[in-house]
Scaffold this motif. Structure first.
Motif, PDB file in Angstrom:
ATOM      1  N   HIS A   1      -1.951   3.902  -4.739  1.00 27.87           N
ATOM      2  CA  HIS A   1      -2.113   2.447  -4.861  1.00 27.87           C
ATOM      3  C   HIS A   1      -3.580   2.045  -4.842  1.00 27.87           C
TER       4      HIS A   1
ATOM      5  N   ASP B   1      -6.390  -1.028  -3.332  1.00 33.15           N
ATOM      6  CA  ASP B   1      -6.642  -2.094  -2.355  1.00 33.15           C
ATOM      7  C   ASP B   1      -7.506  -3.161  -3.011  1.00 33.15           C
TER       8      ASP B   1
ATOM      9  N   HIS C   1      -7.725  -7.260   1.231  1.00 28.46           N
ATOM     10  CA  HIS C   1      -7.101  -6.376   2.222  1.00 28.46           C
ATOM     11  C   HIS C   1      -7.879  -6.433   3.550  1.00 28.46           C
TER      12      HIS C   1
ATOM     13  N   HIS D   1       0.836  -1.212   0.000  1.00 29.72           N
ATOM     14  CA  HIS D   1       0.000   0.000   0.000  1.00 29.72           C
ATOM     15  C   HIS D   1       0.867   1.258   0.000  1.00 29.72           C
TER      16      HIS D   1
ATOM     17  N   GLU E   1      -6.117   4.838  -3.180  1.00 30.39           N
ATOM     18  CA  GLU E   1      -5.742   5.810  -2.142  1.00 30.39           C
ATOM     19  C   GLU E   1      -4.510   6.600  -2.567  1.00 30.39           C
TER      20      GLU E   1
END
Ligand code: ZN
Length: 228
Positions: free
Chosen positions: A51, A53, A57, A47, A188
Protein backbone atom coordinates in the motif's frame (compact mmCIF):
# COMPACT_ATOMS: atom_id res chain seq x y z
CA UNK A 1 3.28 -6.16 -24.36
CA UNK A 2 6.00 -5.99 -21.72
CA UNK A 3 6.34 -8.59 -18.98
CA UNK A 4 5.28 -6.98 -15.72
CA UNK A 5 7.10 -7.82 -12.51
CA UNK A 6 4.52 -8.03 -9.72
CA UNK A 7 5.73 -6.24 -6.58
CA UNK A 8 2.52 -6.93 -4.63
CA UNK A 9 1.67 -9.30 -1.76
CA UNK A 10 -1.66 -11.08 -2.18
CA UNK A 11 -4.47 -9.81 0.06
CA UNK A 12 -5.82 -12.78 2.01
CA UNK A 13 -7.75 -13.05 5.26
CA UNK A 14 -4.68 -14.31 7.13
CA UNK A 15 -2.29 -11.49 6.16
CA UNK A 16 -0.38 -9.65 8.84
CA UNK A 17 -1.38 -6.02 9.36
CA UNK A 18 0.26 -3.28 11.40
CA UNK A 19 -0.42 -3.81 15.14
CA UNK A 20 -3.78 -2.20 15.94
CA UNK A 21 -4.93 -1.91 12.30
CA UNK A 22 -8.16 -3.62 11.20
CA UNK A 23 -7.73 -7.12 9.73
CA UNK A 24 -8.34 -7.78 6.03
CA UNK A 25 -11.31 -9.96 5.15
CA UNK A 26 -13.08 -10.92 1.96
CA UNK A 27 -16.23 -13.04 2.10
CA UNK A 28 -19.13 -13.77 -0.25
CA UNK A 29 -21.97 -11.21 -0.02
CA UNK A 30 -23.90 -12.44 -3.07
CA UNK A 31 -23.21 -15.84 -4.68
CA UNK A 32 -23.82 -17.34 -8.11
CA UNK A 33 -25.81 -20.23 -6.63
CA UNK A 34 -28.12 -18.12 -4.44
CA UNK A 35 -28.17 -14.75 -6.18
CA UNK A 36 -27.03 -15.39 -9.74
CA UNK A 37 -23.93 -13.27 -9.29
CA UNK A 38 -20.74 -13.26 -7.21
CA UNK A 39 -20.09 -10.12 -5.14
CA UNK A 40 -17.66 -10.10 -2.22
CA UNK A 41 -17.84 -8.04 0.95
CA UNK A 42 -14.45 -6.51 1.74
CA UNK A 43 -13.27 -5.19 5.09
CA UNK A 44 -9.79 -3.74 5.48
CA UNK A 45 -7.73 -0.87 6.83
CA UNK A 46 -6.26 1.78 4.58
CA UNK A 47 -2.77 0.28 5.13
CA UNK A 48 -3.55 -3.36 4.31
CA UNK A 49 -1.00 -5.37 2.35
CA UNK A 50 1.13 -3.62 -0.26
CA UNK A 51 0.00 0.00 0.00
CA UNK A 52 0.90 3.68 -0.07
CA UNK A 53 0.72 6.28 2.73
CA UNK A 54 -0.58 9.78 1.98
CA UNK A 55 0.99 12.67 3.95
CA UNK A 56 -2.17 13.02 6.08
CA UNK A 57 -1.30 9.63 7.64
CA UNK A 58 1.01 11.60 10.00
CA UNK A 59 0.64 15.29 9.02
CA UNK A 60 -2.53 17.15 10.07
CA UNK A 61 -2.70 19.37 6.97
CA UNK A 62 -1.05 16.83 4.65
CA UNK A 63 -2.52 15.69 1.34
CA UNK A 64 -5.13 12.93 1.25
CA UNK A 65 -4.76 9.98 -1.09
CA UNK A 66 -7.35 11.31 -3.58
CA UNK A 67 -5.61 14.71 -3.69
CA UNK A 68 -2.30 13.32 -4.95
CA UNK A 69 -1.94 13.38 -8.76
CA UNK A 70 -1.74 9.87 -10.27
CA UNK A 71 1.58 10.64 -11.99
CA UNK A 72 3.19 10.73 -8.52
CA UNK A 73 2.79 6.95 -8.36
CA UNK A 74 4.21 6.01 -11.77
CA UNK A 75 7.79 6.66 -12.80
CA UNK A 76 11.40 5.55 -13.13
CA UNK A 77 12.69 3.53 -10.17
CA UNK A 78 16.01 3.60 -8.37
CA UNK A 79 16.34 0.32 -6.47
CA UNK A 80 18.87 0.18 -3.64
CA UNK A 81 19.82 -3.27 -2.40
CA UNK A 82 20.69 -2.76 1.27
CA UNK A 83 21.82 -6.40 1.41
CA UNK A 84 24.47 -5.96 -1.29
CA UNK A 85 27.32 -6.12 1.26
CA UNK A 86 25.69 -8.26 3.95
CA UNK A 87 22.31 -9.43 5.25
CA UNK A 88 20.60 -6.97 7.60
CA UNK A 89 19.89 -7.90 11.22
CA UNK A 90 16.54 -7.97 13.03
CA UNK A 91 15.53 -4.42 14.03
CA UNK A 92 18.73 -2.97 12.58
CA UNK A 93 18.73 0.80 12.12
CA UNK A 94 19.86 1.46 8.55
CA UNK A 95 21.95 4.62 8.25
CA UNK A 96 22.24 7.11 5.40
CA UNK A 97 25.81 5.85 4.84
CA UNK A 98 24.32 2.43 3.95
CA UNK A 99 22.43 3.91 1.00
CA UNK A 100 24.44 7.03 0.17
CA UNK A 101 25.65 5.27 -2.98
CA UNK A 102 22.20 5.85 -4.47
CA UNK A 103 22.73 9.62 -4.44
CA UNK A 104 24.35 9.59 -7.90
CA UNK A 105 21.63 7.33 -9.30
CA UNK A 106 18.99 9.66 -7.92
CA UNK A 107 20.75 12.69 -9.40
CA UNK A 108 20.72 10.96 -12.78
CA UNK A 109 16.96 10.30 -12.46
CA UNK A 110 15.49 13.41 -10.80
CA UNK A 111 12.09 12.87 -9.24
CA UNK A 112 12.55 9.09 -9.31
CA UNK A 113 10.76 6.56 -7.14
CA UNK A 114 13.27 5.23 -4.58
CA UNK A 115 12.79 1.59 -3.60
CA UNK A 116 14.82 0.18 -0.69
CA UNK A 117 15.35 -3.58 -0.59
CA UNK A 118 16.03 -5.17 2.79
CA UNK A 119 15.09 -8.70 1.70
CA UNK A 120 12.50 -8.78 4.50
CA UNK A 121 9.60 -9.60 2.16
CA UNK A 122 10.72 -13.23 2.41
CA UNK A 123 9.41 -13.22 6.01
CA UNK A 124 5.89 -12.10 4.98
CA UNK A 125 3.42 -14.26 6.92
CA UNK A 126 5.88 -15.12 9.71
CA UNK A 127 6.48 -13.47 13.13
CA UNK A 128 9.91 -12.31 11.92
CA UNK A 129 8.21 -9.95 9.44
CA UNK A 130 7.59 -7.60 12.40
CA UNK A 131 11.30 -7.66 13.36
CA UNK A 132 12.28 -5.77 10.21
CA UNK A 133 15.17 -3.32 9.82
CA UNK A 134 14.22 0.36 9.73
CA UNK A 135 15.67 3.67 8.56
CA UNK A 136 17.25 6.42 10.63
CA UNK A 137 15.87 9.96 10.83
CA UNK A 138 19.06 11.18 9.16
CA UNK A 139 18.43 8.80 6.25
CA UNK A 140 14.92 10.26 5.97
CA UNK A 141 16.24 13.84 5.80
CA UNK A 142 18.91 12.97 3.22
CA UNK A 143 16.42 11.04 1.09
CA UNK A 144 14.06 14.04 1.10
CA UNK A 145 16.96 16.27 0.03
CA UNK A 146 17.52 14.13 -3.10
CA UNK A 147 14.14 15.22 -4.48
CA UNK A 148 12.51 11.78 -4.81
CA UNK A 149 8.75 11.74 -5.30
CA UNK A 150 8.08 8.47 -3.48
CA UNK A 151 10.01 6.10 -1.19
CA UNK A 152 9.08 2.41 -1.03
CA UNK A 153 10.22 -0.37 1.29
CA UNK A 154 9.80 -4.16 1.36
CA UNK A 155 8.98 -4.10 5.08
CA UNK A 156 5.91 -3.39 7.21
CA UNK A 157 7.20 0.15 7.79
CA UNK A 158 10.30 2.29 7.22
CA UNK A 159 10.14 3.03 10.98
CA UNK A 160 10.64 0.41 13.67
CA UNK A 161 7.45 -1.55 14.40
CA UNK A 162 6.67 -1.50 18.13
CA UNK A 163 4.50 -4.47 19.03
CA UNK A 164 3.39 -3.16 22.43
CA UNK A 165 0.43 -0.84 21.72
CA UNK A 166 1.05 1.43 24.74
CA UNK A 167 4.68 1.90 23.69
CA UNK A 168 3.60 2.37 20.07
CA UNK A 169 1.55 5.43 21.06
CA UNK A 170 4.77 7.06 22.37
CA UNK A 171 6.88 5.95 19.39
CA UNK A 172 8.56 8.67 17.35
CA UNK A 173 7.94 7.45 13.74
CA UNK A 174 10.70 9.82 12.63
CA UNK A 175 10.97 8.50 9.05
CA UNK A 176 7.24 8.81 8.40
CA UNK A 177 7.11 12.31 9.88
CA UNK A 178 10.11 13.65 7.95
CA UNK A 179 9.19 12.10 4.58
CA UNK A 180 5.42 12.62 4.70
CA UNK A 181 6.07 16.07 6.22
CA UNK A 182 7.94 16.93 3.03
CA UNK A 183 4.90 15.85 0.99
CA UNK A 184 6.59 12.66 -0.25
CA UNK A 185 4.53 9.47 -0.47
CA UNK A 186 5.68 6.21 1.22
CA UNK A 187 4.99 2.68 -0.09
CA UNK A 188 5.16 -0.31 2.27
CA UNK A 189 5.04 -4.10 2.09
CA UNK A 190 6.50 -4.28 -1.41
CA UNK A 191 7.89 -7.61 -2.59
CA UNK A 192 9.93 -8.91 -5.52
CA UNK A 193 12.39 -6.01 -5.53
CA UNK A 194 15.24 -8.48 -6.23
CA UNK A 195 13.79 -8.92 -9.73
CA UNK A 196 14.24 -5.24 -10.65
CA UNK A 197 17.71 -4.49 -9.29
CA UNK A 198 19.50 -4.67 -12.62
CA UNK A 199 18.68 -2.43 -15.57
CA UNK A 200 16.29 0.50 -15.86
CA UNK A 201 12.74 -0.02 -14.62
CA UNK A 202 9.52 1.95 -14.40
CA UNK A 203 7.12 1.22 -11.54
CA UNK A 204 3.43 1.86 -10.99
CA UNK A 205 2.05 2.04 -7.45
CA UNK A 206 -1.38 3.53 -8.18
CA UNK A 207 -3.75 3.68 -5.18
CA UNK A 208 -7.54 3.56 -5.16
CA UNK A 209 -9.09 7.04 -5.31
CA UNK A 210 -10.47 6.80 -1.77
CA UNK A 211 -12.06 10.13 -0.82
CA UNK A 212 -10.34 11.82 2.13
CA UNK A 213 -8.29 8.73 2.96
CA UNK A 214 -4.79 8.45 4.47
CA UNK A 215 -3.58 5.51 2.40
CA UNK A 216 -4.65 2.77 0.02
CA UNK A 217 -3.71 -0.74 -1.04
CA UNK A 218 -2.05 -0.80 -4.47
CA UNK A 219 -1.23 -3.31 -7.19
CA UNK A 220 2.48 -2.55 -7.56
CA UNK A 221 4.11 -3.55 -10.84
CA UNK A 222 7.31 -2.77 -12.74
CA UNK A 223 8.33 -3.01 -16.38
CA UNK A 224 11.58 -2.38 -18.20
CA UNK A 225 12.05 1.22 -19.31
CA UNK A 226 11.00 1.66 -22.92
CA UNK A 227 8.94 -1.55 -23.08
CA UNK A 228 5.52 0.07 -22.67
ZN1 ZN B 1 1.17 2.62 5.73
Amino acid sequence: MPDFVDLTHRLDSDIAVYPGDPPFSSCPHLTLSADGVNVARLTFGSHAGTHVDAPIHFVADGKKIDEIPPETFVGPAVVVDLTAQRELCDREEVQWADLALCEDALKARPGAILLLRTGWSRYWGTPRYFEHPFLSAEAARRIVATGVRLVGVDTLSPDETVLDEAAAAQHEYAFHKVVLGAGIVIAENLTGLDAIQDGEWVVSLLPLKLGGCDGSPVRAVAWRQGEL
